[in-house]
Design an enzyme around this catalytic site. Structure first.
Site, PDB file in Angstrom:
ATOM      1  N   ARG A  16       0.852  -1.195   0.000  1.00  0.00           N
ATOM      2  CA  ARG A  16       0.000   0.000   0.000  1.00  0.00           C
ATOM      3  C   ARG A  16       0.893   1.253   0.000  1.00  0.00           C
ATOM      4  O   ARG A  16       1.064   1.891  -1.035  1.00  0.00           O
ATOM      5  CB  ARG A  16      -0.930  -0.009   1.224  1.00  0.00           C
ATOM      6  N   GLU A 146      -3.971  10.525  10.420  1.00  0.00           N
ATOM      7  CA  GLU A 146      -3.048  11.104   9.440  1.00  0.00           C
ATOM      8  C   GLU A 146      -2.480  12.433   9.941  1.00  0.00           C
ATOM      9  O   GLU A 146      -3.197  13.244  10.532  1.00  0.00           O
ATOM     10  CB  GLU A 146      -3.784  11.321   8.108  1.00  0.00           C
ATOM     11  N   HIS A 209       8.144   7.744   8.472  1.00  0.00           N
ATOM     12  CA  HIS A 209       8.625   8.027   7.114  1.00  0.00           C
ATOM     13  C   HIS A 209      10.071   8.510   7.195  1.00  0.00           C
ATOM     14  O   HIS A 209      10.559   8.888   8.260  1.00  0.00           O
ATOM     15  CB  HIS A 209       7.716   9.052   6.420  1.00  0.00           C
TER      16      HIS A 209
HETATM   17  C1  LIG Z   1      -1.376   7.995   4.780  1.00  0.00           C
HETATM   18  C2  LIG Z   1      -1.421   8.059   3.289  1.00  0.00           C
HETATM   19  O1  LIG Z   1      -0.453   7.773   2.651  1.00  0.00           O
HETATM   20  S1  LIG Z   1      -2.804   8.469   2.547  1.00  0.00           S
HETATM   21  C3  LIG Z   1      -2.896   7.612   1.084  1.00  0.00           C
HETATM   22  C4  LIG Z   1      -4.280   7.280   0.831  1.00  0.00           C
HETATM   23  N1  LIG Z   1      -4.372   6.544  -0.389  1.00  0.00           N
HETATM   24  C5  LIG Z   1      -4.574   7.145  -1.559  1.00  0.00           C
HETATM   25  O2  LIG Z   1      -4.673   8.365  -1.714  1.00  0.00           O
HETATM   26  C6  LIG Z   1      -4.691   6.199  -2.672  1.00  0.00           C
HETATM   27  C7  LIG Z   1      -4.681   6.854  -3.994  1.00  0.00           C
HETATM   28  N2  LIG Z   1      -5.774   7.787  -4.109  1.00  0.00           N
HETATM   29  C8  LIG Z   1      -6.725   7.697  -5.068  1.00  0.00           C
HETATM   30  O3  LIG Z   1      -6.719   6.805  -5.885  1.00  0.00           O
HETATM   31  C9  LIG Z   1      -7.748   8.773  -5.066  1.00  0.00           C
HETATM   32  O4  LIG Z   1      -7.205   9.906  -4.419  1.00  0.00           O
HETATM   33  C10 LIG Z   1      -9.071   8.346  -4.385  1.00  0.00           C
HETATM   34  C11 LIG Z   1      -9.688   7.198  -5.203  1.00  0.00           C
HETATM   35  C12 LIG Z   1      -8.852   7.855  -2.973  1.00  0.00           C
HETATM   36  C13 LIG Z   1     -10.017   9.540  -4.377  1.00  0.00           C
HETATM   37  O5  LIG Z   1     -10.026  10.080  -5.654  1.00  0.00           O
HETATM   38  P1  LIG Z   1     -10.897  11.371  -6.052  1.00  0.00           P
HETATM   39  O6  LIG Z   1     -12.295  11.124  -5.679  1.00  0.00           O
HETATM   40  O7  LIG Z   1     -10.560  11.647  -7.465  1.00  0.00           O
HETATM   41  O8  LIG Z   1     -10.392  12.546  -5.094  1.00  0.00           O
HETATM   42  P2  LIG Z   1      -9.012  13.351  -5.063  1.00  0.00           P
HETATM   43  O9  LIG Z   1      -7.905  12.385  -5.114  1.00  0.00           O
HETATM   44  O10 LIG Z   1      -8.956  14.447  -6.041  1.00  0.00           O
HETATM   45  O11 LIG Z   1      -9.108  14.106  -3.667  1.00  0.00           O
HETATM   46  C14 LIG Z   1      -9.205  13.475  -2.509  1.00  0.00           C
HETATM   47  C15 LIG Z   1     -10.558  13.750  -1.856  1.00  0.00           C
HETATM   48  O12 LIG Z   1     -10.543  12.932  -0.682  1.00  0.00           O
HETATM   49  C16 LIG Z   1     -10.794  13.769   0.452  1.00  0.00           C
HETATM   50  N3  LIG Z   1     -10.139  13.166   1.583  1.00  0.00           N
HETATM   51  C17 LIG Z   1      -8.909  13.375   2.082  1.00  0.00           C
HETATM   52  N4  LIG Z   1      -8.724  12.599   3.148  1.00  0.00           N
HETATM   53  C18 LIG Z   1      -9.855  11.885   3.313  1.00  0.00           C
HETATM   54  C19 LIG Z   1     -10.268  10.931   4.248  1.00  0.00           C
HETATM   55  N5  LIG Z   1      -9.441  10.524   5.208  1.00  0.00           N
HETATM   56  N6  LIG Z   1     -11.473  10.385   4.129  1.00  0.00           N
HETATM   57  C20 LIG Z   1     -12.308  10.775   3.138  1.00  0.00           C
HETATM   58  N7  LIG Z   1     -11.994  11.684   2.223  1.00  0.00           N
HETATM   59  C21 LIG Z   1     -10.760  12.228   2.325  1.00  0.00           C
HETATM   60  C22 LIG Z   1     -10.270  15.115   0.054  1.00  0.00           C
HETATM   61  O13 LIG Z   1     -10.817  16.129   0.872  1.00  0.00           O
HETATM   62  C23 LIG Z   1     -10.740  15.192  -1.398  1.00  0.00           C
HETATM   63  O14 LIG Z   1     -12.123  15.463  -1.391  1.00  0.00           O
HETATM   64  P3  LIG Z   1     -12.800  16.689  -2.228  1.00  0.00           P
HETATM   65  O15 LIG Z   1     -12.501  16.371  -3.663  1.00  0.00           O
HETATM   66  O16 LIG Z   1     -14.235  16.568  -1.889  1.00  0.00           O
HETATM   67  O17 LIG Z   1     -12.150  17.918  -1.744  1.00  0.00           O
END
Ligand SMILES: CC(=O)SCCNC(=O)CCNC(=O)[C@H](O)C(C)(C)COP(=O)(O)OP(=O)(O)OC[C@H]1O[C@@H](n2cnc3c(N)ncnc32)[C@H](O)[C@@H]1OP(=O)(O)O
Length: 507
Positions: A16, A146, A209
């Site tokens: 992940r 986070e 990290h």
């Molecule tokens: C600790 C870490 O490393 S965090 C890593 C988490 N994993 C990832 O991000 C995996 C890869 N991410 C993705 O594939 C995509 O970002 C997805 C599928 C999760 C979401 O994609 P999208 O719907 O296109 O949203 P996008 O990436 O532009 O933005 C993230 C959205 O999530 C929201 N968000 C951020 N953190 C969280 C959370 N903990 N829970 C829910 N939503 C969240 C943001 O506010 C943003 O929402 P908004 O567009 O309403 O402002």
């Protein structure tokens, strides 16, 4: 009374967080293979294999892993990162067959305010709703805070408010990430001590990290401070500078933290590291502790000498622990002891004068910036031993070889035969052919016939890494007798000329 060490849960997040390394993407079958190895060979306690919702491929990977894990009794060790998004992530998890969710929530007021644009109470209510739904559907819940590290630095009251809420929830583990890798070890110790003491009934994982190259040091401090679990990745893969590397963290814990223990098998760390390197295409630096190519290689002659006498340059970090072997580099800083250690590994013994000659040859090659490997040694030795037995009545003194576009290769050759000097010039189809034509002219002038070349073979010593040597073996026919001579050099034509000089001294 000695206190028995406390068991630390190791959660590997290569699949992940590790996959969040820029440019890296594992296929579903690669993910399955790595997941299987981690749980059955490396024996980590848990693995995080994906973020929910990401893609079709990710869904297929999670499905394949959960199918195997269910059949093998590992399903409760397989975790998926999910979001505070009502029923979306929960549904995704259920469809993919996963049972343990790692819910990503906000551990700092800064993130909550500016990314989610929500108030704490609203965030907590949404988290409670997701947890309630997940539990109802039979999922186990862990929760990430986070940006917890910045939360502790700048909005500690929010962190306490949040943990007060979380301890009322059916949550198995609370995960404390240093999301941006900004903590130094003393801060990790202080923040985790305070958090663990304040909430003794909660299980805390620490997620480091490596942005300041402090990932492993921070893991060490987090455990000293009382963290119950740690998150690591193979080869320290992960976003930006990556996560704390599994192999280094395990070695440090085993050697410097007698108060804790893990179930991880050290002996499998190197092989899994190489496999992940191959699958990911993410190259491990040669000096990466424990798993890097060079980290168990002594280069300096003095070190090899000390090891031979009384293992003076050994430490507790022994290569055999990780399924590796100590090596002694061959190059210009080699001394006799380096060579002897290599010969011993190959089961070869040499007389003192031959050992000196071999050492000299390796130093010369090293000076030319050539890399000599252990696999080259038998070739160098046989070349030197061959030369020992041949009396040098013929010597190729000088030559100029030319190779150019549109002109035939040519050679100017100066050779001494029993003290007499000859000089000739000739052309040929290739450089070696031109050389042989010049040689034939010399021998024609002496009314002497040369052997016929019947076979010409070139090979590079095995091992795949050496750029130093090339061996030419030439078969000659002379007076109805067949014999072979060998030449060794970093240049192919020169190695053939050396083999030819040996032939001239045998006829
Ligand atoms: C600790 C870490 O490393 S965090 C890593 C988490 N994993 C990832 O991000 C995996 C890869 N991410 C993705 O594939 C995509 O970002 C997805 C599928 C999760 C979401 O994609 P999208 O719907 O296109 O949203 P996008 O990436 O532009 O933005 C993230 C959205 O999530 C929201 N968000 C951020 N953190 C969280 C959370 N903990 N829970 C829910 N939503 C969240 C943001 O506010 C943003 O929402 P908004 O567009 O309403 O402002």
């Amino acid at each position: 009374m000695p206190v028995s060490p406390r068991y630390i849960e190791v959660m590997d997040t290569t699949l992940r967080d590790g996959e969040q390394t820029s440019g890296v993407s594992f296929s579903p079958s690669e993910k399955l293979t790595i997941a299987q190895l981690l749980l059955t060979e490396v024996k980590v306690d848990r693995i995080e294999i994906a973020s929910a919702r990401v893609s079709e491929g990710e869904f297929a990977a999670v499905k394949a892993i959960t199918k195997w894990a269910k059949a093998s009794g590992f399903l409760n060790k397989v975790e998926v990162l999910t979001f505070v998004d009502g029923d979306v992530s929960v549904d995704w998890m259920l469809k993919a067959g996963a049972k343990v969710m790692n819910l990503l929530t906000k551990g700092s007021l800064n993130h909550l305010t500016h990314q989610l644009k929500k108030k704490p109470e609203q965030h907590f209510a949404e988290i409670a709703a997701v947890i309630k739904l997940a539990r109802k559907k039979g999922l186990e819940c862990n929760v990430y805070l986070e940006d917890w590290s910045n939360g502790m630095r700048h909005s500690r009251e929010y962190v306490w408010q949040y943990l007060d809420f979380l301890q009322t929830q059916p949550v198995k583990r609370v995960m404390l990430p240093d999301t941006l890798g900004v903590l130094i070890p003393s801060e990790v110790y202080a923040y985790i001590s305070e958090t663990v003491q304040r909430y003794p009934q909660l299980h805390f994982d620490f997620h480091a990290h490596n942005d300041y190259d402090l990932g492993t040091a921070n893991v060490l401090e987090g455990l000293k401070a009382g963290a119950h679990g740690i998150h690591l990745t193979i080869n320290g893969m992960g976003e930006r500078a990556g996560n704390a590397p599994l192999a280094s963290a395990i070695a440090v814990m085993n050697d410097f933290l007698p108060t804790v223990k893990t179930g991880v098998a050290e002996s499998s760390l190197y092989s899994v590291s190489k496999l992940v390197e191959t699958f990911s295409g993410f190259r491990i630096p040669a000096n990466k502790p424990v798993v890097g190519e060079n980290v168990f290689t002594q280069t300096a002659g003095i070190h090899a000498d000390g090891d031979k006498k009384n293992k003076l340059y050994f430490s507790d970090l022994m290569p055999e622990r990780f399924g590796r072997q100590r090596k002694y580099a061959l190059g210009k800083t080699s001394g006799k002891a380096n060579i002897e250690n290599n010969l011993a590994q190959l089961g070869i013994q040499l007389s003192e004068p031959d050992l000196k000659k071999v050492t000299q040859r390796i130093i010369e090659l090293g000076d030319k910036k050539e890399v000599v490997t252990q696999a080259d040694l038998p070739y160098i030795i046989s070349d030197i031993l061959d030369s020992n037995t041949i009396e040098e009545k013929v010597k190729i003194e000088n030559y100029v070889l030319t190779h150019s576009k549109a002109f035939k290769p040519s050679v100017t050759l100066r050779i001494s035969i029993k003290g007499e000097l000859y000089e000739e010039h000739s052309q040929g189809d290739g450089q070696y052919d031109a050389f042989m034509n010049a040689l034939k002219k010399v021998y024609k002038a002496r009314k002497q016939e040369l052997p016929m070349l019947t076979d010409y073979a070139v090979r590079i010593p095995p091992g795949g890494k050496s750029d130093a040597l090339c061996e030419t073996i030439i078969t000659w026919r002379y007076n109805n007798r067949e014999f072979k001579t060998r030449g060794l050099d970093s240049d192919q034509t020169v190695s053939a000329i050396k083999a030819t000089q040996k032939m001239l001294n045998l006829i």
